[in-house]
Design a protein around this motif. Structure first.
Motif: not given
Length: 508
Positions: A219-220, A225-226, A248-249, A281-285
């Protein structure tokens, strides 16, 4: 020997007798000296340059293809060598027949022994590592590599293991019932794979095990990720505290989000839905930021993911390249998420405790779709306007307290709950704290199922266990109170297992 060339523009400019001339001999005779003022013949120069240009074009195309795949072969090979390996399929027999596409069993483990002390305190990761599986998912990549289907398997699912050898004691055990996540403790990855295959009849092609460390680093590296929430989410156990809106995490906050089981009334099932939203959200990012088209960035993300995972021996360079190519065309709408349909909540088994029993008919349909490489989503149907609960309001006794300085709020909440069927005392009182912002449902842990129903009727409320409170639940009305939501009593275990596409789970 030269072969005939297609009718290019250059060929059309040549006279007919030149186009149909006999093949040239192997050794060309010396060219006669040019006459003064004569122009040199261009075809020979063209013939000398064309192979060099074609070679450059082919090399450029190769580089583009590798870059489009997300990362070059040599970089992938270096990543492959750093993956910890586990023999998840050793000596396995009588396995389900393979279907179309690729099935990956994704397991999330504890791994807090590799978290720093400061991170443990900040993100509420205290205690000893349990070396257990918090998350179990089947990730199906379609054969055309254009769709990913993710099925969450609740960790408390009722399961029956095949015959196996205990990984800790070395004892041989006959098949016996347990909770699904306990298969890992007894027999490690191999027993987990065998148990999942026995339950789903889906052949698992690859095994991936991710822990807290790799999750946070991934994630970092992505830059956060939003996540969106329409209601406040607060969990005293993990430290999660989110107001409604977009957030945003970074790695640690994201870990709190996907671990929280007490943020709302739906407990572990709610946590799985949040995990699915986070994956979307991870896929989108990843797909919208250009990371997959940049070999160096892709390498950094892959190192973060693969640096602390374990994978089966067959998950190597070719599989990583294959997934890289598939991810190039992925978007949130290419992914779909669901939870295996539950037939009975609170299915009590002697010596095991309360489990979740799958719906045999609906789950069979779901896993058949995976085997046949079909999308899980069907035509959308109208969602019910009521919230499903297991314990009827008529069985729940409630004392209301006014936690604000708004006169009459206690009476209003009491009347609304009574109209929804709850057995209120009819005598609301004033709370000790007059500045409560978020409505609280306080309950004795022995009446947690009743508390879940009550919290479902109060959108955004916080569940707060209080030992010794007894059978009467307490509602402390806060400034956020708006309404009491209508409830729908369902049969024990009946749950909503709708399929959600990634673009439906995002912030749009």
């Amino acid at each position: 020997m030269l072969t005939a060339r297609p009718r290019t523009a250059a060929a059309r400019r040549c006279p007919p007798h030149a186009r149909h001339a006999a093949p040239a001999p192997a050794r060309r005779p010396p060219r006669p000296p040019a006459r003064p003022g004569a122009r040199p013949a261009p075809p020979a120069a063209v013939r000398r340059r064309r192979p060099r240009w074609a070679l450059r074009a082919a090399m450029t195309l190769s580089v583009v293809v590798l870059a489009s795949a997300g990362i070059g072969h040599s970089l992938v090979t270096s990543l492959d060598s750093g993956i910890a390996r586990v023999d998840a399929f050793k000596d396995m027999k009588n396995r389900p027949r393979g279907g179309h596409g690729m099935n990956v069993l994704l397991v999330g483990t504890d791994g807090r022994d590799r978290i720093t002390e400061e991170e443990r305190r900040r993100y509420r990761l205290g205690g000893e590592p349990c070396h257990c599986t918090d998350t179990i998912m089947i990730v199906h990549i379609s054969e055309d590599r254009e769709r990913a289907s993710v099925v969450s398997l609740p960790r408390d699912s009722y399961a029956e293991t095949p015959e196996h050898v205990d990984a800790t004691t070395g004892e041989r055990h006959a098949g016996h019932p347990l909770k699904l996540n306990a298969a890992y403790a007894e027999g490690g990855p191999q027993l987990t794979v065998r148990t999942v295959e026995n339950m789903t009849h889906v052949k698992i092609d690859h095994y991936l095990e991710v822990d807290f460390t790799s999750f946070m680093r991934t994630v970092d590296v992505l830059g956060g990720v939003q996540i969106c929430t329409s209601e406040p989410l607060k969990d005293a156990y993990t430290g999660l505290d989110l107001a409604p809106g977009r957030h945003t995490m970074r790695g640690g906050e994201a870990l709190q989000y996907v671990r929280s089981r007490h943020a709302d009334a739906s407990s572990d099932l709610g946590r799985m839905k949040r995990q699915q939203r986070f994956l979307a959200a991870l896929v989108d990012r990843a797909t919208s930021s250009g990371i997959l088209l940049n070999p160096l960035k892709f390498r950094d993300v892959a190192r973060a993911v693969l640096g602390s995972v374990r994978a089966d021996r067959g998950f190597g360079t070719d599989e990583l390249l294959d997934l890289g190519r598939a991810m190039r065309t992925f978007s949130p709408s290419s992914s779909e998420f669901t939870t295996v349909p539950i037939g009975q909540l609170g299915y009590v088994v002697k010596g095991i405790g309360s489990t979740l029993k799958w719906d045999p008919v609906a789950s069979r349909r779901l896993f058949q779709a995976l085997r046949e490489d079909r999308p899980l989503a069907v035509a959308p149907k109208a969602r019910p306007t009521t919230t499903p609960v297991e314990v009827p309001p008529q069985q729940i006794r409630v004392q209301v307290e006014n936690g604000t300085r708004t006169a009459g709020l206690g009476r209003r909440v009491d009347a609304a709950l009574a109209a929804a069927g709850f057995r209120t005392t009819g005598r609301p009182v004033t709370a000790a704290d007059p500045a409560v912002r978020r409505t609280v449902v306080a309950y004795d842990p022995r009446w947690d199922r009743s508390a879940t129903s009550l919290a479902a009727a109060l959108p955004g409320s916080e569940l707060r266990p209080v030992k010794g409170l007894g059978p009467t639940l307490k509602v402390i009305a806060g400034a956020d109170f708006r309404t009491v939501r209508a409830l729908r009593v369902v049969k024990p275990g009946e749950t909503d297992s709708a399929v959600v596409r990634g673009d439906e789970a995002g912030c749009s």
